[in-house]
Scaffold this active site. Structure first.
Site, short mmCIF file in Angstrom:
data_model
loop_
_atom_site.label_atom_id
_atom_site.label_comp_id
_atom_site.label_asym_id
_atom_site.label_seq_id
_atom_site.Cartn_x
_atom_site.Cartn_y
_atom_site.Cartn_z
N ARG A 88 0.82 -1.23 0.00
CA ARG A 88 -0.09 -0.21 0.01
C ARG A 88 1.12 1.10 0.01
NH1 ARG A 88 -5.40 -2.22 2.12
NH2 ARG A 88 -6.52 -0.46 1.66
N ARG A 128 -22.82 -0.86 1.68
CA ARG A 128 -21.95 -1.80 2.21
C ARG A 128 -22.44 -1.46 3.30
NH1 ARG A 128 -15.87 -3.91 1.15
NH2 ARG A 128 -15.23 -2.04 2.91
P1 AP5 Z 1 -8.95 -3.11 3.17
O1 AP5 Z 1 -9.47 -3.94 3.68
O2 AP5 Z 1 -7.83 -2.96 2.12
O3 AP5 Z 1 -9.83 -1.99 2.43
P2 AP5 Z 1 -9.90 -1.05 1.32
O4 AP5 Z 1 -8.99 -0.97 0.48
O5 AP5 Z 1 -10.19 -0.07 2.05
O6 AP5 Z 1 -10.96 -1.68 0.46
P3 AP5 Z 1 -12.27 -2.89 0.61
O7 AP5 Z 1 -12.45 -3.92 1.35
O8 AP5 Z 1 -13.14 -1.38 1.30
O9 AP5 Z 1 -12.57 -3.12 -0.84
P4 AP5 Z 1 -12.36 -3.59 -1.57
O10 AP5 Z 1 -11.39 -3.25 -2.64
O11 AP5 Z 1 -12.12 -4.75 -1.55
O12 AP5 Z 1 -14.03 -4.13 -2.55
P5 AP5 Z 1 -14.62 -5.30 -2.03
O13 AP5 Z 1 -14.40 -5.93 -3.51
O14 AP5 Z 1 -15.00 -4.83 -1.26
O15 AP5 Z 1 -8.39 -2.21 4.55
C1 AP5 Z 1 -8.86 -1.26 6.17
C2 AP5 Z 1 -8.21 -1.00 6.29
O16 AP5 Z 1 -6.83 -1.64 6.95
C3 AP5 Z 1 -6.77 0.38 5.39
O17 AP5 Z 1 -7.84 1.39 5.57
C4 AP5 Z 1 -5.53 0.27 6.80
O18 AP5 Z 1 -5.94 0.89 7.71
C5 AP5 Z 1 -5.34 -1.29 6.98
N1 AP5 Z 1 -4.57 -1.41 6.23
C6 AP5 Z 1 -5.28 -3.12 5.79
N2 AP5 Z 1 -3.72 -3.43 5.02
C7 AP5 Z 1 -3.04 -2.48 4.90
C8 AP5 Z 1 -1.79 -2.57 4.47
N3 AP5 Z 1 -1.29 -3.03 3.45
N4 AP5 Z 1 -0.83 -1.16 5.09
C9 AP5 Z 1 -1.12 -0.56 5.80
N5 AP5 Z 1 -2.65 -0.75 5.96
C10 AP5 Z 1 -3.93 -1.91 5.99
O19 AP5 Z 1 -16.11 -4.39 -2.80
C11 AP5 Z 1 -16.60 -3.01 -2.46
C12 AP5 Z 1 -18.56 -3.30 -2.30
O20 AP5 Z 1 -18.41 -3.21 -3.40
C13 AP5 Z 1 -18.87 -4.50 -1.94
O21 AP5 Z 1 -19.65 -4.39 -1.41
C14 AP5 Z 1 -18.89 -5.65 -3.39
O22 AP5 Z 1 -20.38 -6.10 -3.43
C15 AP5 Z 1 -18.92 -4.37 -3.79
N6 AP5 Z 1 -18.90 -4.28 -5.53
C16 AP5 Z 1 -17.66 -5.72 -6.19
N7 AP5 Z 1 -17.47 -4.99 -7.20
C17 AP5 Z 1 -18.33 -4.74 -7.76
C18 AP5 Z 1 -19.66 -3.93 -9.05
N8 AP5 Z 1 -18.42 -4.98 -10.00
N9 AP5 Z 1 -20.52 -3.43 -8.89
C19 AP5 Z 1 -20.54 -3.78 -7.79
N10 AP5 Z 1 -20.70 -3.28 -6.47
C20 AP5 Z 1 -19.65 -4.23 -6.44
MG MG Z 2 -11.51 -5.44 -0.04
#
Ligand code: AP5
Ligand code: MG
Length: 187
Positions: A88, A128
């Site tokens: 990240r 979500r």
């Molecule tokens: P993390 O869990 O990685 O969250 P994020 O990057 O904010 O991403 P999300 O999990 O919210 O989204 P996603 O891209 O996985 O999408 P998803 O498939 O779920 O990190 C959370 C926290 O942890 C960070 O803020 C940080 O604090 C910490 N952290 C984690 N890794 C770290 C690192 N390496 N270094 C430092 N800190 C770290 O989809 C989202 C939603 O959209 C779902 O409801 C899904 O059903 C829907 N959706 C998916 N695809 C579609 C589509 N094509 N059309 C419509 N809806 C869709």
């Molecule tokens: Mg995720």
């Protein structure tokens, strides 16, 4: 096959990662999932990570690097893996390259970047929030996560472009359509 999924919060890394697991039979390593599990279990690591996560900030590098190092050392990750949410920032990407070198690997094969507009991200994550109630799916925290992504994670597009490994795909459309476009570039 060693894949990094890059993309803003809500871009579909977790959703597409699960489908890639089923398709390629390799594990997905999600630092976000691992951190949420640690928070839920109330471990020391979870206690250290919670405040940053709730604020939409990155958790300390040494914590997430420890998680990935431990997981990549397990036998099922030998033939490949999908990284979701790691690296990240540039420091994490450099550490990952170092870890893979030590494991005798030439590094990742591809960084797949899912591009989704900010408005779509906010819409998806507020939706979500209603269904799953994830602690960081609140509008102000979602906007903070996008800001942190732009400042700290977006530079990885240049990092992996310099290695000739990045591919950007449109992350809007049906889940299956997007999956099809990912598999097409990965072969
Ligand atoms: P993390 O869990 O990685 O969250 P994020 O990057 O904010 O991403 P999300 O999990 O919210 O989204 P996603 O891209 O996985 O999408 P998803 O498939 O779920 O990190 C959370 C926290 O942890 C960070 O803020 C940080 O604090 C910490 N952290 C984690 N890794 C770290 C690192 N390496 N270094 C430092 N800190 C770290 O989809 C989202 C939603 O959209 C779902 O409801 C899904 O059903 C829907 N959706 C998916 N695809 C579609 C589509 N094509 N059309 C419509 N809806 C869709
Ligand atoms: Mg995720």
């Amino acid at each position: 096959m060693k894949i990094v999924l890059l993309g803003a919060p809500g871009s579909g890394k977790g959703t597409q990662g699960e489908k890639l697991v089923a398709h390629y039979g390799i594990p997905k390593i999600s630092t976000g999932d691992a951190l949420r599990a640690a928070v839920k279990e109330g471990t020391e690591l979870g206690k250290k990570a919670k405040a940053a996560m709730d604020a939409g900030q990155l958790v300390a590098n040494e914590i997430v690097i420890g998680i990935v190092e431990e997981r990549l050392g397990q036998p099922d990750a030998r033939k490949g893996f999908i990284l979701d949410g790691f690296p990240r920032n540039t420091a994490q990407a450099e550490v990952l390259d170092g870890m893979l070198t030590r494991l005798g690997s030439p590094g990742i094969d591809r960084a797949v970047h899912l591009h989704v507009s900010d408005e779509e991200i906010v819409k998806r994550l507020l939706d979500r929030a209603i269904k799953e109630g994830r602690d960081d799916d609140k509008e102000d925290v979602i906007r903070k996560r996008i800001e942190v992504y732009n400042a700290e994670t977006r530079p990885l597009l240049d990092y992996y472009a310099a290695q000739g490994k990045v591919v950007t795909l449109e992350g809007i459309g049906s889940v299956d359509e997007i999956f099809g476009s990912i598999v097409k570039v990965l072969g």
